[in-house]
Design a protein around this motif. Sequence first.
Motif, PDB file in Angstrom:
ATOM      1  N   GLY A   1      47.484  46.415  43.342  1.00 14.88           N
ATOM      2  CA  GLY A   1      48.441  46.545  42.242  1.00 14.88           C
ATOM      3  C   GLY A   1      48.032  45.694  41.055  1.00 14.88           C
ATOM      4  N   VAL A   2      47.966  46.309  39.885  1.00 15.40           N
ATOM      5  CA  VAL A   2      47.578  45.605  38.664  1.00 15.40           C
ATOM      6  C   VAL A   2      48.848  45.152  37.952  1.00 15.40           C
ATOM      7  CG1 VAL A   2      46.356  45.810  36.465  1.00 15.40           C
ATOM      8  CG2 VAL A   2      45.486  46.980  38.497  1.00 15.40           C
ATOM      9  N   HIS A   3      48.940  43.852  37.645  1.00 18.07           N
ATOM     10  CA  HIS A   3      50.147  43.273  37.057  1.00 18.07           C
ATOM     11  C   HIS A   3      49.964  42.850  35.611  1.00 18.07           C
ATOM     12  CE1 HIS A   3      52.196  43.316  40.919  1.00 18.07           C
ATOM     13  NE2 HIS A   3      51.036  42.980  41.431  1.00 18.07           N
ATOM     14  N   GLY A   4      48.886  43.285  34.967  1.00 18.61           N
ATOM     15  CA  GLY A   4      48.673  42.979  33.563  1.00 18.61           C
ATOM     16  C   GLY A   4      48.022  41.625  33.340  1.00 18.61           C
ATOM     17  N   LEU A   5      48.116  41.147  32.097  1.00 19.16           N
ATOM     18  CA  LEU A   5      47.477  39.894  31.715  1.00 19.16           C
ATOM     19  C   LEU A   5      48.412  38.711  31.934  1.00 19.16           C
ATOM     20  CD1 LEU A   5      45.703  41.006  28.412  1.00 19.16           C
ATOM     21  CD2 LEU A   5      44.643  40.562  30.632  1.00 19.16           C
ATOM     22  N   TRP A   6      47.851  37.636  32.493  1.00 11.74           N
ATOM     23  CA  TRP A   6      48.596  36.406  32.770  1.00 11.74           C
ATOM     24  C   TRP A   6      47.763  35.222  32.310  1.00 11.74           C
ATOM     25  CZ3 TRP A   6      53.299  35.986  35.722  1.00 11.74           C
ATOM     26  CH2 TRP A   6      53.856  37.229  36.052  1.00 11.74           C
ATOM     27  N   VAL A   7      48.422  34.102  32.055  1.00 13.74           N
ATOM     28  CA  VAL A   7      47.740  32.858  31.691  1.00 13.74           C
ATOM     29  C   VAL A   7      48.104  31.776  32.690  1.00 13.74           C
ATOM     30  CG1 VAL A   7      47.609  33.423  29.240  1.00 13.74           C
ATOM     31  CG2 VAL A   7      49.586  32.170  30.098  1.00 13.74           C
TER      32      VAL A   7
ATOM     33  N   LEU B   1      42.918  36.501  39.978  1.00 10.46           N
ATOM     34  CA  LEU B   1      43.254  36.192  38.595  1.00 10.46           C
ATOM     35  C   LEU B   1      41.938  36.103  37.849  1.00 10.46           C
ATOM     36  CD1 LEU B   1      45.421  35.473  36.492  1.00 10.46           C
ATOM     37  CD2 LEU B   1      45.049  33.075  37.108  1.00 10.46           C
ATOM     38  N   GLY B   2      41.632  37.130  37.057  1.00 16.06           N
ATOM     39  CA  GLY B   2      40.319  37.196  36.446  1.00 16.06           C
ATOM     40  C   GLY B   2      39.265  37.276  37.533  1.00 16.06           C
ATOM     41  N   GLU B   3      38.260  36.411  37.461  1.00 16.66           N
ATOM     42  CA  GLU B   3      37.202  36.380  38.467  1.00 16.66           C
ATOM     43  C   GLU B   3      37.552  35.508  39.663  1.00 16.66           C
ATOM     44  OE1 GLU B   3      34.401  38.271  38.371  1.00 16.66           O
ATOM     45  OE2 GLU B   3      35.354  39.162  36.623  1.00 16.66           O
ATOM     46  N   PHE B   4      38.660  34.758  39.582  1.00 20.49           N
ATOM     47  CA  PHE B   4      39.030  33.845  40.668  1.00 20.49           C
ATOM     48  C   PHE B   4      39.766  34.599  41.767  1.00 20.49           C
ATOM     49  CE2 PHE B   4      41.394  30.653  42.929  1.00 20.49           C
ATOM     50  CZ  PHE B   4      40.485  29.612  43.007  1.00 20.49           C
TER      51      PHE B   4
ATOM     52  N   ASP C   1      39.444  24.839  34.885  1.00 20.77           N
ATOM     53  CA  ASP C   1      38.535  25.312  33.834  1.00 20.77           C
ATOM     54  C   ASP C   1      39.015  26.635  33.256  1.00 20.77           C
ATOM     55  OD1 ASP C   1      36.946  23.078  34.200  1.00 20.77           O
ATOM     56  OD2 ASP C   1      35.419  24.147  35.383  1.00 20.77           O
ATOM     57  N   MET C   2      39.518  27.526  34.124  1.00 16.24           N
ATOM     58  CA  MET C   2      40.056  28.804  33.643  1.00 16.24           C
ATOM     59  C   MET C   2      41.255  28.560  32.729  1.00 16.24           C
ATOM     60  SD  MET C   2      39.769  31.158  37.103  1.00 16.24           S
ATOM     61  CE  MET C   2      41.314  31.916  36.734  1.00 16.24           C
ATOM     62  N   ALA C   3      42.125  27.626  33.113  1.00 20.17           N
ATOM     63  CA  ALA C   3      43.299  27.323  32.291  1.00 20.17           C
ATOM     64  C   ALA C   3      42.872  26.747  30.940  1.00 20.17           C
ATOM     65  CB  ALA C   3      44.211  26.353  33.027  1.00 20.17           C
ATOM     66  N   ALA C   4      41.889  25.850  30.965  1.00 19.24           N
ATOM     67  CA  ALA C   4      41.435  25.189  29.742  1.00 19.24           C
ATOM     68  C   ALA C   4      40.733  26.159  28.792  1.00 19.24           C
ATOM     69  CB  ALA C   4      40.509  24.030  30.089  1.00 19.24           C
ATOM     70  N   ALA C   5      40.201  27.261  29.304  1.00 23.79           N
ATOM     71  CA  ALA C   5      39.543  28.252  28.449  1.00 23.79           C
ATOM     72  C   ALA C   5      40.535  28.954  27.535  1.00 23.79           C
ATOM     73  CB  ALA C   5      38.792  29.272  29.302  1.00 23.79           C
ATOM     74  N   GLY C   6      41.810  28.969  27.917  1.00 21.18           N
ATOM     75  CA  GLY C   6      42.841  29.535  27.055  1.00 21.18           C
ATOM     76  C   GLY C   6      42.780  31.040  26.887  1.00 21.18           C
TER      77      GLY C   6
END
Length: 126
Positions: A86-92, A3-6, A70-75
């Motif tokens: 497999g790429v699943h698009g953008l997630w929050v 998820l992103g860099e994580f 911290d990733m969640a708080a960055a919004g």
Amino acid sequence: MALGEFRFAVGTAAFDRLRRVRSYTWATQDRFGRLPAAQFTGPALPTLDLEGTLFPGFGGGLSQIDAMADMAAAGEPLDLVDGTGGVHGLWVLLEVGDTRTVFLDNGAARRIDFQARLQMYGEDAA
């Protein structure tokens, strides 16, 4: 999975349970003397619930949960890629939680069970 860099991996926060939820929305309109009428308005944004266990003494360390928070708080929405590429698009990240058990004399946890809830971002472009 990433998820992103994580990276969810054995050396960081490996999850052992993934729950996918797909729901659908219905709008209701109250009516006089009758039950409300419902109209299908389309699918809701899908969510993923990840659960896993960290053993800080075997790698990953205590900072992994804080890194997710911290990733969640960055919004910011983040790319979600599974282990097969497999790429699943953008997630929050909506929610990050942990339960700490099996404590050392100094109060440090030897076991951390974590939960993370992700929601699809809902991109504007098709």
